[in-house]
Design an enzyme around this catalytic site. Sequence first.
Site, PDB file in Angstrom:
ATOM      1  N   LYS A   1       0.842  -1.183   0.000  1.00  0.00           N
ATOM      2  CA  LYS A   1       0.000   0.000   0.000  1.00  0.00           C
ATOM      3  C   LYS A   1       0.888   1.247   0.000  1.00  0.00           C
ATOM      4  O   LYS A   1       2.070   1.147   0.357  1.00  0.00           O
ATOM      5  CB  LYS A   1      -0.916  -0.012   1.220  1.00  0.00           C
ATOM      6  CG  LYS A   1      -0.223   0.317   2.557  1.00  0.00           C
ATOM      7  CD  LYS A   1      -1.225   0.372   3.669  1.00  0.00           C
ATOM      8  CE  LYS A   1      -0.586   0.817   4.974  1.00  0.00           C
ATOM      9  NZ  LYS A   1      -0.302   2.227   5.064  1.00  0.00           N
TER      10      LYS A   1
ATOM     11  N   HIS B   1      -1.418  -6.169   5.663  1.00  0.00           N
ATOM     12  CA  HIS B   1      -1.022  -7.067   6.751  1.00  0.00           C
ATOM     13  C   HIS B   1      -2.148  -7.283   7.759  1.00  0.00           C
ATOM     14  O   HIS B   1      -2.155  -8.290   8.470  1.00  0.00           O
ATOM     15  CB  HIS B   1       0.233  -6.548   7.449  1.00  0.00           C
ATOM     16  CG  HIS B   1       0.035  -5.304   8.255  1.00  0.00           C
ATOM     17  ND1 HIS B   1       0.060  -4.049   7.716  1.00  0.00           N
ATOM     18  CD2 HIS B   1      -0.199  -5.133   9.576  1.00  0.00           C
ATOM     19  CE1 HIS B   1      -0.145  -3.155   8.657  1.00  0.00           C
ATOM     20  NE2 HIS B   1      -0.307  -3.781   9.801  1.00  0.00           N
TER      21      HIS B   1
ATOM     22  N   GLU C   1      -4.567   4.568  17.582  1.00  0.00           N
ATOM     23  CA  GLU C   1      -3.140   4.389  17.815  1.00  0.00           C
ATOM     24  C   GLU C   1      -2.664   5.410  18.848  1.00  0.00           C
ATOM     25  O   GLU C   1      -3.058   6.587  18.786  1.00  0.00           O
ATOM     26  CB  GLU C   1      -2.349   4.571  16.520  1.00  0.00           C
ATOM     27  CG  GLU C   1      -2.681   3.554  15.435  1.00  0.00           C
ATOM     28  CD  GLU C   1      -1.873   3.792  14.174  1.00  0.00           C
ATOM     29  OE1 GLU C   1      -0.868   3.089  13.984  1.00  0.00           O
ATOM     30  OE2 GLU C   1      -2.239   4.686  13.395  1.00  0.00           O
TER      31      GLU C   1
ATOM     32  N   ASP D   1      -4.394   6.502   4.589  1.00  0.00           N
ATOM     33  CA  ASP D   1      -3.436   5.571   5.165  1.00  0.00           C
ATOM     34  C   ASP D   1      -4.115   4.391   5.852  1.00  0.00           C
ATOM     35  O   ASP D   1      -3.622   3.258   5.780  1.00  0.00           O
ATOM     36  CB  ASP D   1      -2.552   6.314   6.169  1.00  0.00           C
ATOM     37  CG  ASP D   1      -1.459   5.433   6.751  1.00  0.00           C
ATOM     38  OD1 ASP D   1      -0.871   4.624   6.005  1.00  0.00           O
ATOM     39  OD2 ASP D   1      -1.185   5.542   7.958  1.00  0.00           O
TER      40      ASP D   1
ATOM     41  N   HIS E   1      -7.094  -0.340   5.163  1.00  0.00           N
ATOM     42  CA  HIS E   1      -7.274  -1.367   6.192  1.00  0.00           C
ATOM     43  C   HIS E   1      -8.734  -1.546   6.628  1.00  0.00           C
ATOM     44  O   HIS E   1      -9.285  -2.636   6.541  1.00  0.00           O
ATOM     45  CB  HIS E   1      -6.432  -1.031   7.426  1.00  0.00           C
ATOM     46  CG  HIS E   1      -4.959  -1.017   7.187  1.00  0.00           C
ATOM     47  ND1 HIS E   1      -4.303  -2.021   6.502  1.00  0.00           N
ATOM     48  CD2 HIS E   1      -4.000  -0.127   7.543  1.00  0.00           C
ATOM     49  CE1 HIS E   1      -3.008  -1.750   6.451  1.00  0.00           C
ATOM     50  NE2 HIS E   1      -2.807  -0.606   7.076  1.00  0.00           N
TER      51      HIS E   1
END
Length: 467
Positions: free
Chosen positions: A140, A170, A208, A227, A232
């Site tokens: 990505k 991932h 995060e 991002d 994701h």
Amino acid sequence: MVLFGATGDLAQRKLLPGLFHLAKAGLLPDRWRIVGSAPADGAPTDEEFRAHARDAVAEFGTSKPEGPAWEEFERSLSFGAADPGAPEPLLAAVREAERAVGGDPRRLFHLAVPPSAFASVVEMLGATGLADGARLIVEKPFGTDLASARALNATVHAVFDESRVFRIDHFLGKESVDNILALRFANGFIEPVWNRDHISHVQIDVPEKIGIEGRAHFFEGTGTFRDMIVTHLFQLLGFVAMEPPTTLAAQPLRDEKEKVFQSMRRLDPAHVVRGQYEGYRDEPGVDPHSDTETFVALRVELDNWRWAGVPFFLRSGKSLGQGRHVVTLGFREPPLRMFPMAARSGPGIRNNELVIDFDDPGSIGTRFLVKDPGPAMRLCEAEMVFSYAESFNTMYALEGYERLLLDAMLGDQSLFTRSDGIERLWEVSAPLLEKPPPVEPYAPGSWGPDAIHRLIAPYRWSLPDRD
């Protein structure tokens, strides 16, 4: 296997340690070689690359670089520099690796390089014939909008057929993400209620604690939405919302996930909260007037039979109160409320929830109401939790990258994203990208701007776990 960007951060933290773990576990083919590659300027020798790999595995690996396993792995490493128009060192290194493997080896290329370098690397692989019959792993981001995604796909498809392209995320390699499929489709008491009749809303939460970690150049041009959400969280939404595939083979599994993306409504900027943590504009390399979001929360709706009317709330950001990876399904109340709100013995008590923590190693919890001991009929909240770490020996479990690297070697595309799905996600994102709402400030260590509570009303965010 050829690692482009072999001296970069991703290779150091994930790829080299992960490949050594696979080798030590006996999961690599009987005969294999790994060739690192990077631009010729400052490129290491074979010995320097092996020393770099040793340092990477020692610092970031789960298996230490020692003993016969490491000696064998170290011998398998070599390096071949490559620049546009000057691929000869790489060609020589690949030829030598193939001679050592023997037979008719298959090539696997991993592009751990910036997107700006994708085209030149792919074109070089095509021009030199290295791409013939080979597979390609692409990192990505898969574009920054619909036009760039289409251009990137066209560049890749000019050399590699889609059946040989592995777009890696991932998150999808995590053991606990796979467990979403097992939980849904292997349990007769779960699948019948996994729909709009029983579920009121769904949350996908990936906060995060870290900030941008000195990556201002990358982050200023990307932001949290590009991002994290497109790459994701939308992919996780696809797994949560998909219909049962006919089998768990790659094509039917990905077909059902793409149907979810096709059913997504175009994002409404009025249902999006963008935030920026206080102090972000003081970070080195950040524009003092930056409008880049370090936080985003949004409402997504699906137009299909299973999920019509059920909002999906997605949230991710930097410098938040916790680092978590959680999917929460909120269940509807029973049609007859026998227990009035006054009978509930705690502030902020919730209705039934199914909570899937997909951080490694992960857990699954259910929140439900029970009677509080005593003479009165009062309700309190209880929880039952299944923990991977407490139920299984996770010593030999594979991390996300390790699982996906192995799948790419085996040619299994089940957990990789497809070009049509990527383009559809950028298509539904276009209204937000064209007219993003202004960023709202939030304090580091908080859960984002106050507007997130209006976004999710009448529901409440599942994180923090207890308000």
